[in-house]
Design a protein around this motif. Structure first.
Motif, PDB file in Angstrom:
ATOM      1  N   GLN A 121       0.828  -1.208   0.000  1.00  0.00           N
ATOM      2  CA  GLN A 121       0.000   0.000   0.000  1.00  0.00           C
ATOM      3  C   GLN A 121       0.860   1.255   0.000  1.00  0.00           C
ATOM      4  O   GLN A 121       0.578   2.213  -0.736  1.00  0.00           O
ATOM      5  CB  GLN A 121      -0.924  -0.003   1.217  1.00  0.00           C
ATOM      6  CG  GLN A 121      -2.095  -0.966   1.120  1.00  0.00           C
ATOM      7  CD  GLN A 121      -2.952  -0.957   2.377  1.00  0.00           C
ATOM      8  OE1 GLN A 121      -2.499  -0.572   3.455  1.00  0.00           O
ATOM      9  NE2 GLN A 121      -4.204  -1.377   2.245  1.00  0.00           N
ATOM     10  N   THR A 122       1.907   1.256   0.809  1.00  0.00           N
ATOM     11  CA  THR A 122       2.799   2.412   0.881  1.00  0.00           C
ATOM     12  C   THR A 122       3.509   2.627  -0.444  1.00  0.00           C
ATOM     13  O   THR A 122       3.640   3.759  -0.923  1.00  0.00           O
ATOM     14  CB  THR A 122       3.830   2.215   2.008  1.00  0.00           C
ATOM     15  OG1 THR A 122       3.157   1.947   3.234  1.00  0.00           O
ATOM     16  CG2 THR A 122       4.701   3.454   2.171  1.00  0.00           C
ATOM     17  N   LEU A 123       3.965   1.545  -1.066  1.00  0.00           N
ATOM     18  CA  LEU A 123       4.622   1.640  -2.370  1.00  0.00           C
ATOM     19  C   LEU A 123       3.652   2.163  -3.425  1.00  0.00           C
ATOM     20  O   LEU A 123       4.018   2.994  -4.268  1.00  0.00           O
ATOM     21  CB  LEU A 123       5.159   0.267  -2.782  1.00  0.00           C
ATOM     22  CG  LEU A 123       5.806   0.191  -4.171  1.00  0.00           C
ATOM     23  CD1 LEU A 123       7.042   1.082  -4.241  1.00  0.00           C
ATOM     24  CD2 LEU A 123       6.176  -1.257  -4.502  1.00  0.00           C
ATOM     25  N   LEU A 124       2.415   1.700  -3.376  1.00  0.00           N
ATOM     26  CA  LEU A 124       1.418   2.125  -4.359  1.00  0.00           C
ATOM     27  C   LEU A 124       1.141   3.620  -4.249  1.00  0.00           C
ATOM     28  O   LEU A 124       1.094   4.327  -5.278  1.00  0.00           O
ATOM     29  CB  LEU A 124       0.126   1.338  -4.156  1.00  0.00           C
ATOM     30  CG  LEU A 124      -1.042   1.706  -5.082  1.00  0.00           C
ATOM     31  CD1 LEU A 124      -0.673   1.428  -6.527  1.00  0.00           C
ATOM     32  CD2 LEU A 124      -2.295   0.934  -4.684  1.00  0.00           C
ATOM     33  N   VAL A 125       0.970   4.113  -3.027  1.00  0.00           N
ATOM     34  CA  VAL A 125       0.692   5.540  -2.833  1.00  0.00           C
ATOM     35  C   VAL A 125       1.854   6.387  -3.327  1.00  0.00           C
ATOM     36  O   VAL A 125       1.665   7.373  -4.069  1.00  0.00           O
ATOM     37  CB  VAL A 125       0.405   5.837  -1.344  1.00  0.00           C
ATOM     38  CG1 VAL A 125       0.323   7.349  -1.113  1.00  0.00           C
ATOM     39  CG2 VAL A 125      -0.890   5.179  -0.908  1.00  0.00           C
ATOM     40  N   GLY A 126       3.075   6.029  -2.949  1.00  0.00           N
ATOM     41  CA  GLY A 126       4.246   6.787  -3.389  1.00  0.00           C
ATOM     42  C   GLY A 126       4.429   6.723  -4.892  1.00  0.00           C
ATOM     43  O   GLY A 126       4.761   7.723  -5.545  1.00  0.00           O
ATOM     44  N   GLY A 127       4.210   5.544  -5.466  1.00  0.00           N
ATOM     45  CA  GLY A 127       4.359   5.381  -6.911  1.00  0.00           C
ATOM     46  C   GLY A 127       3.329   6.181  -7.690  1.00  0.00           C
ATOM     47  O   GLY A 127       3.650   6.800  -8.708  1.00  0.00           O
ATOM     48  N   LEU A 128       2.094   6.189  -7.213  1.00  0.00           N
ATOM     49  CA  LEU A 128       1.055   6.958  -7.895  1.00  0.00           C
ATOM     50  C   LEU A 128       1.343   8.458  -7.837  1.00  0.00           C
ATOM     51  O   LEU A 128       1.145   9.174  -8.829  1.00  0.00           O
ATOM     52  CB  LEU A 128      -0.308   6.676  -7.254  1.00  0.00           C
ATOM     53  CG  LEU A 128      -0.909   5.290  -7.545  1.00  0.00           C
ATOM     54  CD1 LEU A 128      -2.199   5.097  -6.757  1.00  0.00           C
ATOM     55  CD2 LEU A 128      -1.178   5.120  -9.041  1.00  0.00           C
TER      56      LEU A 128
END
Length: 231
Positions: A211-218
């Motif tokens: 989830q953290t990776l997804l938010v930062g990536g987006l």
């Protein structure tokens, strides 16, 4: 055969852990998104480093100040509510006793047991106030030293997180190479941070990391796309 003692393992994330999470989450995401966005719009890594460092400093100050003001507001709110409870105990004693009885009735107490417990609570003024603050209002007594500690923790965590995506741009003049290294380094940092956050908050580590990776990536992807579009 002696019974094995039952040990319950619970973890309640402390306020310091919460502050680190707040600072690191924004520190990793915002400068990363800025650097990625500028990578599509400029041709010099020096511009990205300068803008990124300025953002890290400004962001750390803003986040730290926000943490300081939030902690001060919590303390002031608690003090105001505590004063109000003292006033109500002095001038609305019977109503306050009824409120204590109602709280204990919700836990199943009735009759003599209820009267005994209520009498014990009401026999000590400060204990009575503390009880109402916690069980009626749901407020815990804040640490008077919390505000500066919160500011330093959030600000420091923001700086640490913010430097990770910027370091690659400091050691190479090739924006493409720097961007690739920054993406990889920040991705790993986001995964590790998410896993650690999951450990301290009781959430599944893998889920929290993704989830953290997804938010930062987006966030970074949106910034890069917009800069590329308008650049």
């Amino acid at each position: 055969m002696p019974a094995t003692p039952h040990v319950e393992k619970h973890f309640t994330a402390s306020e310091s852990v919460r502050d680190v999470v707040i600072g690191m989450a924004d520190g990793l995401t915002v400068p990363f998104a800025l650097a990625a966005g500028l990578s599509a719009a400029v041709s010099n890594t020096d511009v990205i480093v300068t803008a990124g460092l300025a953002e890290v400093v400004a962001g750390a100050i803003a986040m730290g100040l926000g943490g300081y003001l939030a902690a001060r507001t919590d303390a002031e709110h608690y003090a105001a509510e505590e004063q109000r409870e003292h006033h109500e105990i002095d001038h609305l004693r019977e109503r306050e006793i009824d409120e204590v009885e109602q709280i204990f009735r919700e836990y199943g107490l009735e009759g003599d047991a209820l009267k005994s417990v209520v009498g014990a609570v009401a026999s000590n003024r400060q204990r009575w106030v503390d009880f109402m603050m916690r069980f009626e209002l749901g407020l815990e007594h804040p640490d008077p030293k919390r505000a500066p500690i919160s500011a330093a923790t959030i600000g420091g965590s923001y700086v640490v997180g913010g430097l990770i995506p910027l370091v690659p741009y400091m050691f190479t003049q090739n924006i493409g190479t720097a961007l690739q290294i920054s993406v990889a380094a920040t991705g790993v940092a986001l995964l590790c941070f998410g896993a650690v956050k999951g450990h301290f908050t009781g959430v599944n580590k893998i889920k929290s990391a993704l989830q953290t990776l997804l938010v930062g990536g987006l966030a970074a992807g949106a910034a890069y796309w917009l800069a590329h579009l308008f650049g």
